[in-house]
Write a protein that holds these residues in place. Structure first.
Motif, PDB file in Angstrom:
ATOM      1  N   UNK A  93      12.332   5.076   0.189  1.00  0.00           N
ATOM      2  CA  UNK A  93      11.941   6.325  -0.464  1.00  0.00           C
ATOM      3  C   UNK A  93      10.595   6.769   0.105  1.00  0.00           C
ATOM      4  N   UNK A  94      10.497   8.033   0.465  1.00  0.00           N
ATOM      5  CA  UNK A  94       9.268   8.576   1.072  1.00  0.00           C
ATOM      6  C   UNK A  94       8.830   9.812   0.306  1.00  0.00           C
ATOM      7  N   UNK A 134       5.594   5.085   1.010  1.00  0.00           N
ATOM      8  CA  UNK A 134       6.914   4.666   1.489  1.00  0.00           C
ATOM      9  C   UNK A 134       7.259   3.380   0.758  1.00  0.00           C
ATOM     10  N   UNK A 135       8.463   3.343   0.201  1.00  0.00           N
ATOM     11  CA  UNK A 135       8.861   2.219  -0.634  1.00  0.00           C
ATOM     12  C   UNK A 135      10.244   1.734  -0.220  1.00  0.00           C
ATOM     13  N   UNK A 157       6.081  -1.579  -1.524  1.00  0.00           N
ATOM     14  CA  UNK A 157       5.560  -0.214  -1.436  1.00  0.00           C
ATOM     15  C   UNK A 157       4.261  -0.191  -0.638  1.00  0.00           C
ATOM     16  N   UNK A 158       4.201   0.738   0.296  1.00  0.00           N
ATOM     17  CA  UNK A 158       2.960   1.023   1.017  1.00  0.00           C
ATOM     18  C   UNK A 158       2.440   2.374   0.557  1.00  0.00           C
ATOM     19  N   UNK A 159       1.135   2.459   0.311  1.00  0.00           N
ATOM     20  CA  UNK A 159       0.515   3.709  -0.132  1.00  0.00           C
ATOM     21  C   UNK A 159      -0.741   3.974   0.673  1.00  0.00           C
ATOM     22  N   UNK A 160      -0.868   5.187   1.148  1.00  0.00           N
ATOM     23  CA  UNK A 160      -2.056   5.596   1.904  1.00  0.00           C
ATOM     24  C   UNK A 160      -2.377   7.047   1.624  1.00  0.00           C
ATOM     25  N   UNK A 167       9.045   0.698   9.902  1.00  0.00           N
ATOM     26  CA  UNK A 167       9.423  -0.515  10.613  1.00  0.00           C
ATOM     27  C   UNK A 167       8.668  -1.732  10.076  1.00  0.00           C
ATOM     28  N   UNK A 168       7.428  -1.533   9.670  1.00  0.00           N
ATOM     29  CA  UNK A 168       6.647  -2.637   9.097  1.00  0.00           C
ATOM     30  C   UNK A 168       7.227  -3.077   7.761  1.00  0.00           C
ATOM     31  N   UNK A 169       7.638  -2.120   6.943  1.00  0.00           N
ATOM     32  CA  UNK A 169       8.272  -2.451   5.670  1.00  0.00           C
ATOM     33  C   UNK A 169       9.520  -3.296   5.885  1.00  0.00           C
ATOM     34  N   UNK A 170      10.342  -2.897   6.831  1.00  0.00           N
ATOM     35  CA  UNK A 170      11.593  -3.603   7.076  1.00  0.00           C
ATOM     36  C   UNK A 170      11.347  -5.012   7.635  1.00  0.00           C
ATOM     37  N   UNK A 171      10.490  -5.120   8.646  1.00  0.00           N
ATOM     38  CA  UNK A 171      10.268  -6.413   9.293  1.00  0.00           C
ATOM     39  C   UNK A 171       9.620  -7.417   8.343  1.00  0.00           C
TER      40      UNK A 171
END
Length: 289
Positions: free
Chosen positions: A222-223, A239-240, A253-256, A273-277
């Motif tokens: 989700x973006x 991005x979650x 979840x990444x937040x910036x 890609x970082x979230x997935x890896x």
């Protein structure tokens, strides 16, 4: 900017109109009855004179009694048919429940944990190789928590990230972000129901949803790029990644943030890609495939 879930999350409560009185409320005063009721009638039929009037009143009373008797018999017949109809409907509905349970129920049984297990410190289990390459200055004291229960185990990790984006080394060139990870092991109920509800809720909040094949039984990213400020120049980006595999549900979840004209937007594909890896690595640490 995504933050850890907070209590009281919802989609708004709208006040409803106060309940109205019954349609025949205007007849509630003493001596007044709805038209057509057994005690209602014409006001003009209340006066008469002489023997003919008495005979008329007697005949009228007899007719009224017969009509009341007919009305009661009709009501009894209607009640009997209503009871019979309700009984038949109950029998038919019971047959539907017994023969086609999927029409009236949804599966709620647990789906198994597929080898996943709890750990005391989710932050330690999450190596986050890709994100630490993007942000070489990770939080030295991340926050973690683990709850154990016969019905549900829950693990969480919160940490802040930062990196220097300029050559001068001053604070004005520092970019900040945060990560929040949560893993739940549902041992008593079907986790898919909650997972689908959360996805629908994010769609209502206008997140851009992209399904991710080949990761668990179902997964999506989700973006959202939210704009704020009087000039609309400040952006909160999140991005979650959500994954469900059997009774395991996973969330990273990444937040910036960035400001138009003063900083650049984080690269969306790099974060994805970082979230997935990093999520694949973490799930393997928890016993996943």
């Amino acid at each position: 900017m995504a933050t850890p879930p907070q209590a009281g999350h919802g989609y708004g409560n709208h006040p409803t109109a106060p309940p109205q009185g019954p349609p025949f409320q205007q007849y509630a005063t003493a001596g007044h009855h709805p038209p057509g009721s057994p005690t209602g009638g014409s006001a003009a039929g209340g006066s008469a004179a002489g023997g003919s009037a008495a005979v008329g009143a007697s005949a009228s009373g007899g007719d009224s009694g017969e009509r009341r008797g007919d009305g009661r018999r009709a009501l009894r017949r209607a009640a009997g048919w209503g009871f019979t109809g309700a009984l038949l409907a109950s029998v038919v509905w019971t047959a539907v429940v017994l023969t086609v349970p999927g029409m009236v129920s949804v599966p709620t049984a647990p789906q198994g944990l597929h080898g996943y297990h709890t750990v005391d410190d989710l932050c330690r289990a999450a190596r986050l190789v890709r994100f630490t390459q993007l942000y070489p200055q990770p939080d030295a004291t991340p926050s973690h928590h683990t709850d154990l229960d016969p019905a549900l185990d829950s693990m969480s990790c919160i940490l802040s990230l930062e990196r220097n984006t300029g050559d001068s080394g001053d604070s004005g060139d520092t970019e900040y972000a945060s990560l929040y990870a949560q893993v739940k092991l549902h041992k008593a109920v079907n986790a898919g129901l909650e997972f689908d509800a959360e996805k629908a809720g994010m769609q209502q909040q206008r997140y851009e949803i992209t399904d991710v094949p080949g990761l668990g039984e179902e997964a999506y990213i989700a973006f959202r790029d939210g704009v704020s400020g009087s000039d609309g120049a400040w952006h909160s980006v999140s991005q979650e990644l959500q994954i469900r595999d059997g009774g395991m549900t996973y969330y990273l979840s990444w937040s910036g943030s960035y400001q138009d004209g003063k900083s650049t937007a984080p690269d969306r594909e790099t974060i994805r890609q970082s979230l997935l890896a990093d999520s694949r690595d973490l799930l393997k640490e928890l016993g996943g495939p």
